[in-house]
Design a protein around this motif. Structure first.
Motif, PDB file in Angstrom:
ATOM      1  N   ALA A 197      -5.585 -49.799   0.153  1.00 38.21           N
ATOM      2  CA  ALA A 197      -4.558 -49.783   0.966  1.00 38.21           C
ATOM      3  C   ALA A 197      -3.388 -49.063   0.607  1.00 38.21           C
ATOM      4  O   ALA A 197      -2.672 -48.214   1.358  1.00 38.21           O
ATOM      5  CB  ALA A 197      -3.839 -51.277   1.282  1.00 38.21           C
ATOM      6  N   GLU A 198      -3.055 -49.001  -0.638  1.00 39.83           N
ATOM      7  CA  GLU A 198      -1.883 -48.104  -1.309  1.00 39.83           C
ATOM      8  C   GLU A 198      -2.158 -46.664  -1.044  1.00 39.83           C
ATOM      9  O   GLU A 198      -1.667 -45.727  -0.888  1.00 39.83           O
ATOM     10  CB  GLU A 198      -1.608 -48.588  -2.605  1.00 39.83           C
ATOM     11  N   GLU A 199      -3.492 -46.416  -1.532  1.00 42.92           N
ATOM     12  CA  GLU A 199      -3.724 -44.925  -1.335  1.00 42.92           C
ATOM     13  C   GLU A 199      -3.886 -44.418  -0.042  1.00 42.92           C
ATOM     14  O   GLU A 199      -3.461 -43.287   0.260  1.00 42.92           O
ATOM     15  CB  GLU A 199      -5.331 -44.837  -1.786  1.00 42.92           C
ATOM     16  N   ALA A 200      -4.232 -45.259   1.270  1.00 42.79           N
ATOM     17  CA  ALA A 200      -4.261 -44.865   2.662  1.00 42.79           C
ATOM     18  C   ALA A 200      -2.788 -45.001   3.177  1.00 42.79           C
ATOM     19  O   ALA A 200      -2.774 -44.588   4.269  1.00 42.79           O
ATOM     20  CB  ALA A 200      -5.404 -45.721   3.253  1.00 42.79           C
ATOM     21  N   GLY A 201      -1.978 -45.622   2.515  1.00 38.96           N
ATOM     22  CA  GLY A 201      -0.722 -45.914   2.983  1.00 38.96           C
ATOM     23  C   GLY A 201      -0.584 -46.759   4.210  1.00 38.96           C
ATOM     24  O   GLY A 201       0.162 -46.633   5.269  1.00 38.96           O
ATOM     25  N   ILE A 202      -1.438 -47.990   4.231  1.00 43.20           N
ATOM     26  CA  ILE A 202      -1.588 -49.044   5.345  1.00 43.20           C
ATOM     27  C   ILE A 202      -1.385 -50.242   4.485  1.00 43.20           C
ATOM     28  O   ILE A 202      -1.668 -50.647   3.488  1.00 43.20           O
ATOM     29  CB  ILE A 202      -2.796 -48.741   6.157  1.00 43.20           C
ATOM     30  N   GLY A 289      -0.069 -40.963   1.874  1.00 46.30           N
ATOM     31  CA  GLY A 289       0.650 -42.103   1.255  1.00 46.30           C
ATOM     32  C   GLY A 289       2.152 -41.905   1.307  1.00 46.30           C
ATOM     33  O   GLY A 289       2.878 -43.187   1.061  1.00 46.30           O
ATOM     34  N   HIS A 290       2.742 -41.028   1.983  1.00 44.99           N
ATOM     35  CA  HIS A 290       4.209 -41.037   2.308  1.00 44.99           C
ATOM     36  C   HIS A 290       4.624 -41.937   3.380  1.00 44.99           C
ATOM     37  O   HIS A 290       3.992 -42.181   4.292  1.00 44.99           O
ATOM     38  CB  HIS A 290       4.703 -39.387   2.698  1.00 44.99           C
ATOM     39  N   VAL A 394       6.885 -48.506  -1.592  1.00 45.81           N
ATOM     40  CA  VAL A 394       7.230 -49.580  -2.695  1.00 45.81           C
ATOM     41  C   VAL A 394       7.207 -50.972  -2.471  1.00 45.81           C
ATOM     42  O   VAL A 394       6.717 -52.000  -3.205  1.00 45.81           O
ATOM     43  CB  VAL A 394       8.557 -49.144  -2.986  1.00 45.81           C
ATOM     44  N   ARG A 395       7.478 -51.296  -1.171  1.00 42.19           N
ATOM     45  CA  ARG A 395       7.527 -52.882  -0.762  1.00 42.19           C
ATOM     46  C   ARG A 395       6.115 -53.277  -0.749  1.00 42.19           C
ATOM     47  O   ARG A 395       5.812 -54.499  -0.964  1.00 42.19           O
ATOM     48  CB  ARG A 395       8.278 -52.957   0.425  1.00 42.19           C
ATOM     49  N   ARG A 396       5.174 -52.376  -0.265  1.00 44.44           N
ATOM     50  CA  ARG A 396       3.863 -52.790  -0.320  1.00 44.44           C
ATOM     51  C   ARG A 396       3.100 -53.050  -1.599  1.00 44.44           C
ATOM     52  O   ARG A 396       2.461 -53.981  -1.979  1.00 44.44           O
ATOM     53  CB  ARG A 396       3.041 -51.757   0.403  1.00 44.44           C
ATOM     54  N   ARG A 397       3.693 -52.110  -2.596  1.00 44.15           N
ATOM     55  CA  ARG A 397       3.047 -52.228  -4.075  1.00 44.15           C
ATOM     56  C   ARG A 397       3.725 -53.577  -4.602  1.00 44.15           C
ATOM     57  O   ARG A 397       3.028 -54.500  -5.494  1.00 44.15           O
ATOM     58  CB  ARG A 397       3.501 -51.074  -4.823  1.00 44.15           C
ATOM     59  N   THR A 398       4.946 -53.929  -4.328  1.00 39.82           N
ATOM     60  CA  THR A 398       5.428 -55.033  -4.760  1.00 39.82           C
ATOM     61  C   THR A 398       4.730 -56.163  -4.318  1.00 39.82           C
ATOM     62  O   THR A 398       4.553 -57.362  -5.029  1.00 39.82           O
ATOM     63  CB  THR A 398       6.960 -54.972  -4.560  1.00 39.82           C
ATOM     64  N   LEU A 399       4.770 -56.354  -3.089  1.00 40.33           N
ATOM     65  CA  LEU A 399       3.744 -57.405  -2.401  1.00 40.33           C
ATOM     66  C   LEU A 399       2.578 -57.573  -2.953  1.00 40.33           C
ATOM     67  O   LEU A 399       2.088 -58.646  -3.467  1.00 40.33           O
ATOM     68  CB  LEU A 399       3.774 -57.402  -0.749  1.00 40.33           C
ATOM     69  N   HIS A 400       1.727 -56.509  -3.349  1.00 35.90           N
ATOM     70  CA  HIS A 400       0.370 -56.760  -3.826  1.00 35.90           C
ATOM     71  C   HIS A 400       0.565 -57.206  -5.085  1.00 35.90           C
ATOM     72  O   HIS A 400      -0.378 -57.897  -5.781  1.00 35.90           O
ATOM     73  CB  HIS A 400      -0.183 -55.244  -3.707  1.00 35.90           C
TER      74      HIS A 400
END
Length: 421
Positions: A197-202, A289-290, A394-400
């Protein structure tokens, strides 16, 4: 002086250990697994624990069940080795039931507990599964072979029409798995939902929908083992089924075809004819990923149009309908949005990328009279700020990370509570 001849000694040195079984071409790793068993513990990973019914927690298997699962995995691996070597089920049975072969301990345990007939039935089932797996996979004998397979996969991905928002999201997910496969050196690779998910940006929710509705049903991805805890799932990246790609069998960059509409993906209501899909997935992998390509920003349609124009500049809207697999309305809407940021420019009916568009910088050559409030982009972060999507990654990575920490703590507390005092 009397000489004593020992004919058995030189024969033991020169004869292959499996020559009497007719298996001369087993690899050293296979021979070691058969003779000595799972010395490295490779097949023990995940054997003594299982994923709970809620799909989140990890439960410890009883020792007997864990040993049985471990033994079954070793047996299945040996069956695959024998099948790849061109062996038969009779040769597999002799290898597994030989008293000196540690790798056959599980099959011999079944024979001792329930009888020889039950053990042979078990071996037949394992052989059937192994034969099916070997027949459906490609053996890679060298790193060069693996690179050729991955290059063919990349070409297949780039020439497959990915229609609709869901299809374009599937392209991002598949390109993320191709990145993992290239790092692993072959189609077999490991990846967790969080990493993908982080690699694909979703989001992970979108990722699961794409897995279940597009990529797995159409044969692009096979999950060989479900990951849990710190272990990612084991995946096999494939070329997809020819019948499952909505009329795109036998694709090539040099062919043209007519693609029927797909109402389920909210595409155009009448068929449109164009060139075969052709995008630069390497550029898409760099950009997806942007935050600028999040759902409420430029989105996946901008990714595929940039990828198409990077392969072949100076395309008309009709060309992009086929190359990027978008509808005419989506192509016009996305091109206008990219032009507002100076990322694309047109000369008559043909469109090209700005010189530094891949880096997110516009050249200011758009028609400013139509949109006086816009200005050329100064990087992808600036575009994300413009659409209010900055910081999503950043928020996605923090959530994960928080979800992973919470799951680890909860699993640890359950394991602690289960231990006898």
């Amino acid at each position: 002086m009397t000489h004593h001849n020992h004919p058995a000694e030189p024969q033991r040195q020169t004869t292959h250990p499996f020559s009497r079984l007719g298996l001369h071409h087993l690899r050293p790793a296979a021979a070691e697994l058969i003779l000595l068993g799972d010395l490295t513990g490779r097949y023990a990973t995940g054997s003594y624990s299982r994923l709970g019914s809620d799909g989140r927690t990890v439960a410890v298997r009883p020792d007997r069940a864990g040993a049985a699962e471990h033994g079954h995995r070793v047996t299945a691996a040996i069956a695959c080795h024998v099948a790849r070597a061109g062996g038969s089920i009779e040769e597999l049975a002799r290898l597994l039931l030989h008293p000196d072969h540690e790798g056959g301990r599980h099959a011999r345990h079944i024979a001792g507990r329930t009888g020889q007939a039950r053990a042979l039935d078990y071996i037949r089932r394992v052989w059937a599964s192994a034969s099916a797996v070997v027949a459906g996979t490609l053996v890679l004998d060298s790193r060069h072979d693996a690179y050729e397979v991955l290059a063919a996969l990349r070409d297949r991905i780039e020439t497959t029409p990915w229609r609709g928002e869901r299809g374009r999201t599937a392209l991002r997910v598949l390109r993320a798995h191709l990145n993992f496969a290239e790092a692993a050196g072959g189609p077999l690779h490991h990846a967790s939902e969080r990493q993908t998910a982080e690699e694909a940006g979703i989001s992970r929710t979108t990722l699961r929908v794409v897995y279940e509705t597009v990529l797995k049903p159409e044969g692009w991805l096979r999950r060989l083992r479900v990951g849990h805890g710190r272990e990612g799932s084991t995946w096999y990246l494939d070329h997809g089924s020819a019948s499952g790609h909505r009329g795109c069998a036998s694709l090539s960059r040099f062919w043209t075809t007519q693609h029927p509409p797909d109402m389920a993906l909210e595409e155009w209501t009448s068929p449109e004819t164009g060139m075969t899909a052709d995008v630069d997935s390497t550029v898409i992998a760099r950009l997806m990923g942007h935050d600028a390509f999040a759902h409420r920003s430029l989105g996946s349609s901008a990714l595929v149009i940039i990828g198409a124009l990077n392969v072949r500049p100076a395309q008309t809207v009709s060309d992009l309908v086929g190359a990027a697999s978008v509808s005419r309305a989506t192509a016009y809407r996305t091109l206008r949005r990219l032009a507002d940021h100076g990322l694309v420019q047109h000369d008559g009916e043909t469109w090209t990328l700005a010189p530094h568009a891949v880096e997110g910088f516009g050249n200011g050559s758009r028609d400013a009279a139509t949109e006086p409030d816009t200005r050329p982009a100064q990087g992808w972060d600036g575009i994300a700020q413009c659409y209010g999507t900055a910081g999503i990654a950043v928020r996605r990575r923090t959530l994960h990370a928080s979800e992973r920490l919470t799951r680890r703590r909860w699993t640890g507390s359950r394991n602690t509570a289960a231990k006898p005092r």
